[in-house]
Design a protein around this motif. Structure first.
Motif, PDB file in Angstrom:
ATOM      1  N   GLY A   1      -5.438  -2.776   6.928  1.00  0.00           N
ATOM      2  CA  GLY A   1      -6.271  -1.631   7.567  1.00  0.00           C
ATOM      3  C   GLY A   1      -7.175  -2.931   8.741  1.00  0.00           C
ATOM      4  O   GLY A   1      -6.953  -3.783   8.981  1.00  0.00           O
ATOM      5  N   GLU A   2      -8.031  -2.121   9.222  1.00  0.00           N
ATOM      6  CA  GLU A   2      -8.791  -3.016  10.208  1.00  0.00           C
ATOM      7  C   GLU A   2      -9.188  -4.417   9.892  1.00  0.00           C
ATOM      8  O   GLU A   2      -9.839  -4.817   8.935  1.00  0.00           O
TER       9      GLU A   2
ATOM     10  N   GLU B   1      -2.819  -1.436  -0.956  1.00  0.00           N
ATOM     11  CA  GLU B   1      -4.498  -0.660  -0.446  1.00  0.00           C
ATOM     12  C   GLU B   1      -4.274  -0.678   0.946  1.00  0.00           C
ATOM     13  O   GLU B   1      -3.793  -1.575   1.802  1.00  0.00           O
ATOM     14  N   ALA B   2      -4.843   1.256   1.712  1.00  0.00           N
ATOM     15  CA  ALA B   2      -4.563   0.622   2.604  1.00  0.00           C
ATOM     16  C   ALA B   2      -5.165   1.329   3.160  1.00  0.00           C
ATOM     17  O   ALA B   2      -5.890   2.701   2.565  1.00  0.00           O
ATOM     18  N   GLU B   3      -6.754   1.759   4.620  1.00  0.00           N
ATOM     19  CA  GLU B   3      -7.489   2.607   5.151  1.00  0.00           C
ATOM     20  C   GLU B   3      -7.013   3.747   5.051  1.00  0.00           C
ATOM     21  O   GLU B   3      -7.427   4.651   4.753  1.00  0.00           O
ATOM     22  N   SER B   4      -5.678   4.097   5.610  1.00  0.00           N
ATOM     23  CA  SER B   4      -5.097   4.728   6.623  1.00  0.00           C
ATOM     24  C   SER B   4      -4.365   5.321   4.717  1.00  0.00           C
ATOM     25  O   SER B   4      -3.891   4.446   3.755  1.00  0.00           O
ATOM     26  N   SER B   5      -3.516   6.911   5.066  1.00  0.00           N
ATOM     27  CA  SER B   5      -2.650   7.388   3.758  1.00  0.00           C
ATOM     28  C   SER B   5      -1.357   6.531   4.146  1.00  0.00           C
ATOM     29  O   SER B   5      -1.235   5.701   5.064  1.00  0.00           O
ATOM     30  N   GLY B   6      -0.501   6.014   3.172  1.00  0.00           N
ATOM     31  CA  GLY B   6       0.409   5.451   3.577  1.00  0.00           C
ATOM     32  C   GLY B   6       0.742   4.160   2.377  1.00  0.00           C
ATOM     33  O   GLY B   6       1.551   4.125   2.020  1.00  0.00           O
ATOM     34  N   GLY B   7      -0.527   4.561   2.482  1.00  0.00           N
ATOM     35  CA  GLY B   7      -0.354   2.630   1.184  1.00  0.00           C
ATOM     36  C   GLY B   7       0.290   2.791  -0.129  1.00  0.00           C
ATOM     37  O   GLY B   7       1.042   1.706  -0.623  1.00  0.00           O
TER      38      GLY B   7
ATOM     39  N   ALA C   1       1.870   2.164   7.591  1.00  0.00           N
ATOM     40  CA  ALA C   1      -0.463   3.104   6.735  1.00  0.00           C
ATOM     41  C   ALA C   1      -0.867   2.273   7.938  1.00  0.00           C
ATOM     42  O   ALA C   1      -1.833   2.210   7.832  1.00  0.00           O
ATOM     43  N   ARG C   2      -0.639   1.150   9.099  1.00  0.00           N
ATOM     44  CA  ARG C   2      -1.707   0.870   9.804  1.00  0.00           C
ATOM     45  C   ARG C   2      -2.631   1.242  10.551  1.00  0.00           C
ATOM     46  O   ARG C   2      -2.153   2.593  11.218  1.00  0.00           O
TER      47      ARG C   2
END
Length: 188
Positions: free
Chosen positions: A69-70, A107-113, A187-188
């Motif tokens: 994530g950011e 764990e990712a903010e966006s989908s794909g994690g 996923a970024r």
């Protein structure tokens, strides 16, 4: 990445030895002890993240949380002074990793994690089950130009080397590593 020593209450502090396993030159902010037996580092290269995660799986004794994530800018000099969703995700991931069979989580903010975690678990399973003879073959390949040179360095035939690498899941690990790197990047 947030990394926590498993069984820290019953075993000696292993955090100081982490410098030997992790590559500080591949971090944006180097790993630092954040609390007790836990360290945190900031990376922006998914390939380095996968390398370090698999190195820790091989070593054993660690719960590995990868947060995607950011990060708030400008960056502080110390990883402990930085903030952002990536750090929150890494915290959530390391907590989940503690109850994961292979002690890794993404764990990712966006989908794909979730997909990246699934691929990482598959590759971690290969690494975790590798025998000592398999590790010798894989390590020899890391420093040799060809399989024949690696076999000679171990004093075995090329056929025996091929067999060791096949049983060790060498090709599968390399391809899986590339897949996890790609999925983390996406996923970024």
């Amino acid at each position: 990445m947030t990394i926590d020593q498993r069984r820290s209450r019953s075993e000696p502090d292993a955090v100081p030895a982490l410098d030997l396993l992790l590559s500080p030159d591949r971090t944006v902010r180097p790993f630092e002890r954040t609390a007790g037996d836990e360290v945190q580092g900031l990376l922006d290269d998914p390939d380095a993240v996968v390398d370090m995660a698999l190195t820790l799986v091989r070593d054993g004794g660690w719960s590995i949380g990868i947060g995607v994530g950011e990060v708030e800018r400008p960056l502080a000099d110390s990883v402990r002074a930085n903030r952002g969703p990536a750090f929150v995700a890494a915290r959530q991931a390391v907590e989940r990793a503690k109850s994961s069979p292979l002690h890794v989580a993404v764990e990712a903010e966006s989908s794909g994690g979730e997909l990246a975690e699934t691929a990482l678990l598959l590759v971690a399973g290969i690494v975790d089950r590798r025998s000592e003879a398999g590790w010798q073959a894989v390590d020899a390949m890391a420093t040799s130009e060809t399989q024949a040179v690696a076999a000679a360095s171990l004093g075995i035939s090329p056929q025996a080397m091929n067999r060791r690498l096949r049983v060790a899941g060498y090709v599968e690990e390399r391809r899986g590593h590339a897949l996890v790197t790609h999925l983390l990047e996406a996923a970024r």
